[in-house]
Design an enzyme around this catalytic site. Sequence first.
Site, PDB file in Angstrom:
ATOM      1  N   ASP A   1       0.834  -1.211   0.000  1.00  0.00           N
ATOM      2  CA  ASP A   1       0.000   0.000   0.000  1.00  0.00           C
ATOM      3  C   ASP A   1       0.867   1.260   0.000  1.00  0.00           C
ATOM      4  O   ASP A   1       0.641   2.210  -0.760  1.00  0.00           O
ATOM      5  CB  ASP A   1      -0.892  -0.051   1.239  1.00  0.00           C
ATOM      6  CG  ASP A   1      -1.877   1.098   1.315  1.00  0.00           C
ATOM      7  OD1 ASP A   1      -2.413   1.498   0.261  1.00  0.00           O
ATOM      8  OD2 ASP A   1      -2.113   1.599   2.429  1.00  0.00           O
TER       9      ASP A   1
ATOM     10  N   ARG B   1     -11.079  10.767 -10.602  1.00  0.00           N
ATOM     11  CA  ARG B   1     -10.385  10.740  -9.292  1.00  0.00           C
ATOM     12  C   ARG B   1      -9.831   9.359  -8.955  1.00  0.00           C
ATOM     13  O   ARG B   1      -9.163   9.195  -7.937  1.00  0.00           O
ATOM     14  CB  ARG B   1     -11.359  11.167  -8.180  1.00  0.00           C
ATOM     15  CG  ARG B   1     -11.788  12.627  -8.248  1.00  0.00           C
ATOM     16  CD  ARG B   1     -12.856  12.887  -7.185  1.00  0.00           C
ATOM     17  NE  ARG B   1     -12.341  12.666  -5.849  1.00  0.00           N
ATOM     18  CZ  ARG B   1     -13.088  12.223  -4.828  1.00  0.00           C
ATOM     19  NH1 ARG B   1     -14.379  11.939  -4.998  1.00  0.00           N
ATOM     20  NH2 ARG B   1     -12.559  12.071  -3.631  1.00  0.00           N
ATOM     21  N   LYS B   2     -10.150   8.360  -9.748  1.00  0.00           N
ATOM     22  CA  LYS B   2      -9.718   6.994  -9.439  1.00  0.00           C
ATOM     23  C   LYS B   2      -8.327   6.730 -10.022  1.00  0.00           C
ATOM     24  O   LYS B   2      -8.094   6.956 -11.211  1.00  0.00           O
ATOM     25  CB  LYS B   2     -10.709   5.981 -10.008  1.00  0.00           C
ATOM     26  CG  LYS B   2     -12.041   5.992  -9.292  1.00  0.00           C
ATOM     27  CD  LYS B   2     -12.976   4.930  -9.812  1.00  0.00           C
ATOM     28  CE  LYS B   2     -13.840   5.471 -10.911  1.00  0.00           C
ATOM     29  NZ  LYS B   2     -14.949   4.583 -11.283  1.00  0.00           N
TER      30      LYS B   2
HETATM   31  C1  LIG Z   1       1.370  20.153   3.253  1.00  0.00           C
HETATM   32  C2  LIG Z   1       0.566  18.930   2.860  1.00  0.00           C
HETATM   33  C3  LIG Z   1       1.317  18.001   2.072  1.00  0.00           C
HETATM   34  C4  LIG Z   1       0.542  16.739   1.796  1.00  0.00           C
HETATM   35  C5  LIG Z   1       1.507  15.728   1.534  1.00  0.00           C
HETATM   36  C6  LIG Z   1       0.898  14.551   0.929  1.00  0.00           C
HETATM   37  C7  LIG Z   1       1.081  13.339   1.731  1.00  0.00           C
HETATM   38  C8  LIG Z   1       0.540  12.194   1.003  1.00  0.00           C
HETATM   39  C9  LIG Z   1      -0.038  11.195   1.937  1.00  0.00           C
HETATM   40  C10 LIG Z   1      -0.993  10.372   1.198  1.00  0.00           C
HETATM   41  C11 LIG Z   1      -1.589   9.472   2.165  1.00  0.00           C
HETATM   42  C12 LIG Z   1      -1.519   8.072   1.654  1.00  0.00           C
HETATM   43  C13 LIG Z   1      -1.367   7.146   2.768  1.00  0.00           C
HETATM   44  C14 LIG Z   1      -1.194   5.758   2.260  1.00  0.00           C
HETATM   45  C15 LIG Z   1      -2.444   5.251   1.787  1.00  0.00           C
HETATM   46  C16 LIG Z   1      -3.368   4.963   2.949  1.00  0.00           C
HETATM   47  O1  LIG Z   1      -3.086   4.099   3.733  1.00  0.00           O
HETATM   48  S1  LIG Z   1      -4.738   5.918   3.147  1.00  0.00           S
HETATM   49  C17 LIG Z   1      -5.498   5.207   4.606  1.00  0.00           C
HETATM   50  C18 LIG Z   1      -6.497   4.154   4.266  1.00  0.00           C
HETATM   51  N1  LIG Z   1      -7.594   4.697   3.501  1.00  0.00           N
HETATM   52  C19 LIG Z   1      -8.597   5.409   4.089  1.00  0.00           C
HETATM   53  O2  LIG Z   1      -8.638   5.603   5.281  1.00  0.00           O
HETATM   54  C20 LIG Z   1      -9.637   5.945   3.150  1.00  0.00           C
HETATM   55  C21 LIG Z   1     -11.044   5.877   3.770  1.00  0.00           C
HETATM   56  N2  LIG Z   1     -12.021   6.189   2.734  1.00  0.00           N
HETATM   57  C22 LIG Z   1     -12.420   7.468   2.517  1.00  0.00           C
HETATM   58  O3  LIG Z   1     -12.106   8.390   3.263  1.00  0.00           O
HETATM   59  C23 LIG Z   1     -13.266   7.700   1.299  1.00  0.00           C
HETATM   60  O4  LIG Z   1     -13.830   6.491   0.879  1.00  0.00           O
HETATM   61  C24 LIG Z   1     -12.446   8.307   0.143  1.00  0.00           C
HETATM   62  C25 LIG Z   1     -11.212   7.453  -0.218  1.00  0.00           C
HETATM   63  C26 LIG Z   1     -11.971   9.719   0.521  1.00  0.00           C
HETATM   64  C27 LIG Z   1     -13.312   8.376  -1.094  1.00  0.00           C
HETATM   65  O5  LIG Z   1     -14.545   8.924  -0.713  1.00  0.00           O
HETATM   66  P1  LIG Z   1     -15.347   9.852  -1.730  1.00  0.00           P
HETATM   67  O6  LIG Z   1     -14.545  11.069  -2.026  1.00  0.00           O
HETATM   68  O7  LIG Z   1     -16.708  10.024  -1.128  1.00  0.00           O
HETATM   69  O8  LIG Z   1     -15.371   8.975  -3.054  1.00  0.00           O
HETATM   70  P2  LIG Z   1     -16.532   7.997  -3.606  1.00  0.00           P
HETATM   71  O9  LIG Z   1     -17.505   8.903  -4.316  1.00  0.00           O
HETATM   72  O10 LIG Z   1     -17.034   7.057  -2.577  1.00  0.00           O
HETATM   73  O11 LIG Z   1     -15.706   7.144  -4.647  1.00  0.00           O
HETATM   74  C28 LIG Z   1     -15.025   7.784  -5.710  1.00  0.00           C
HETATM   75  C29 LIG Z   1     -15.219   6.946  -6.946  1.00  0.00           C
HETATM   76  O12 LIG Z   1     -14.627   5.644  -6.753  1.00  0.00           O
HETATM   77  C30 LIG Z   1     -15.583   4.628  -7.062  1.00  0.00           C
HETATM   78  N3  LIG Z   1     -15.317   3.475  -6.238  1.00  0.00           N
HETATM   79  C31 LIG Z   1     -15.341   3.416  -4.884  1.00  0.00           C
HETATM   80  N4  LIG Z   1     -15.011   2.169  -4.493  1.00  0.00           N
HETATM   81  C32 LIG Z   1     -14.764   1.462  -5.583  1.00  0.00           C
HETATM   82  C33 LIG Z   1     -14.352   0.106  -5.811  1.00  0.00           C
HETATM   83  N5  LIG Z   1     -14.100  -0.739  -4.801  1.00  0.00           N
HETATM   84  N6  LIG Z   1     -14.186  -0.280  -7.113  1.00  0.00           N
HETATM   85  C34 LIG Z   1     -14.406   0.569  -8.135  1.00  0.00           C
HETATM   86  N7  LIG Z   1     -14.785   1.853  -7.979  1.00  0.00           N
HETATM   87  C35 LIG Z   1     -14.974   2.281  -6.725  1.00  0.00           C
HETATM   88  C36 LIG Z   1     -16.928   5.274  -6.786  1.00  0.00           C
HETATM   89  O13 LIG Z   1     -17.957   4.626  -7.488  1.00  0.00           O
HETATM   90  C37 LIG Z   1     -16.681   6.676  -7.303  1.00  0.00           C
HETATM   91  O14 LIG Z   1     -16.768   6.663  -8.729  1.00  0.00           O
HETATM   92  P3  LIG Z   1     -17.324   7.916  -9.568  1.00  0.00           P
HETATM   93  O15 LIG Z   1     -18.736   8.105  -9.078  1.00  0.00           O
HETATM   94  O16 LIG Z   1     -16.426   9.083  -9.197  1.00  0.00           O
HETATM   95  O17 LIG Z   1     -17.178   7.477 -10.979  1.00  0.00           O
END
Ligand SMILES: CCCCCCCCCCCCCCCC(=O)SCCNC(=O)CCNC(=O)[C@H](O)C(C)(C)COP(=O)(O)OP(=O)(O)OC[C@H]1O[C@@H](n2cnc3c(N)ncnc32)[C@H](O)[C@@H]1OP(=O)(O)O
Length: 143
Positions: free
Chosen positions: A62, A107-108
């Site tokens: 991941d 966004r995917k």
């Molecule tokens: C100064 C600042 C610097 C920043 C510096 C950056 C730092 C950079 C750190 C990055 C950080 C990473 C860290 C490591 C990666 C983790 O480990 S992240 C931690 C684990 N993941 C989580 O906790 C995520 C929990 N889930 C969520 O919060 C929400 O589900 C999400 C991911 C934000 C998405 O929610 P949403 O925005 O409501 O999106 P949603 O509409 O449900 O789905 C989007 C699209 O995907 C599709 N979809 C959803 N599930 C599926 C599926 N299983 N299969 C196919 N399509 C799907 C939906 O149908 C939808 O499609 P469209 O309608 O857009 O065509």
Amino acid sequence: MRPLAHGAAHHCFGCGKANRSGLRLNFLVSDEGLIVCRTKIPARFEGPPGYVHGGVIATLLDEAMSKANRACNVIAMTRHLEVDYRRPVPLRSTIEITARHLKAEGRKHFCEAEIRLHGETLASGKALFIAVTKQFLLSRTKD
Ligand SMILES: CCCCCCCCCCCCCCCC(=O)SCCNC(=O)CCNC(=O)[C@H](O)C(C)(C)COP(=O)(O)OP(=O)(O)OC[C@H]1O[C@@H](n2cnc3c(N)ncnc32)[C@H](O)[C@@H]1OP(=O)(O)O
């Protein structure tokens, strides 16, 4: 290959330098966006005797895939993760983790990753990431 400047949170369990109990992974990136990490997993992450815990294996995949997104300037969170545990991953051996960004659909973002030892694939994974804003990602950091 060059070090990936990913700007990830300092205490990230996977790559945060300030997280003394984490994995503290370092990533390289090629001009083509291939992510590479060579590391030895310490004994405290043991699952089966002598081998890396399965949850940690999922984390390694991941984390590497999230770096593939970063190499494309995408900030995204894991929505769906699949792991194929093909062979046990030994502790304290130099393993190579690779990942690449495959495609984007709005966004995917779709990525894949592998863990190898001496050229043999021990584990592989695929994931769907959803791009989020910096504001969304940082919304909990002020608590
Ligand atoms: C100064 C600042 C610097 C920043 C510096 C950056 C730092 C950079 C750190 C990055 C950080 C990473 C860290 C490591 C990666 C983790 O480990 S992240 C931690 C684990 N993941 C989580 O906790 C995520 C929990 N889930 C969520 O919060 C929400 O589900 C999400 C991911 C934000 C998405 O929610 P949403 O925005 O409501 O999106 P949603 O509409 O449900 O789905 C989007 C699209 O995907 C599709 N979809 C959803 N599930 C599926 C599926 N299983 N299969 C196919 N399509 C799907 C939906 O149908 C939808 O499609 P469209 O309608 O857009 O065509």
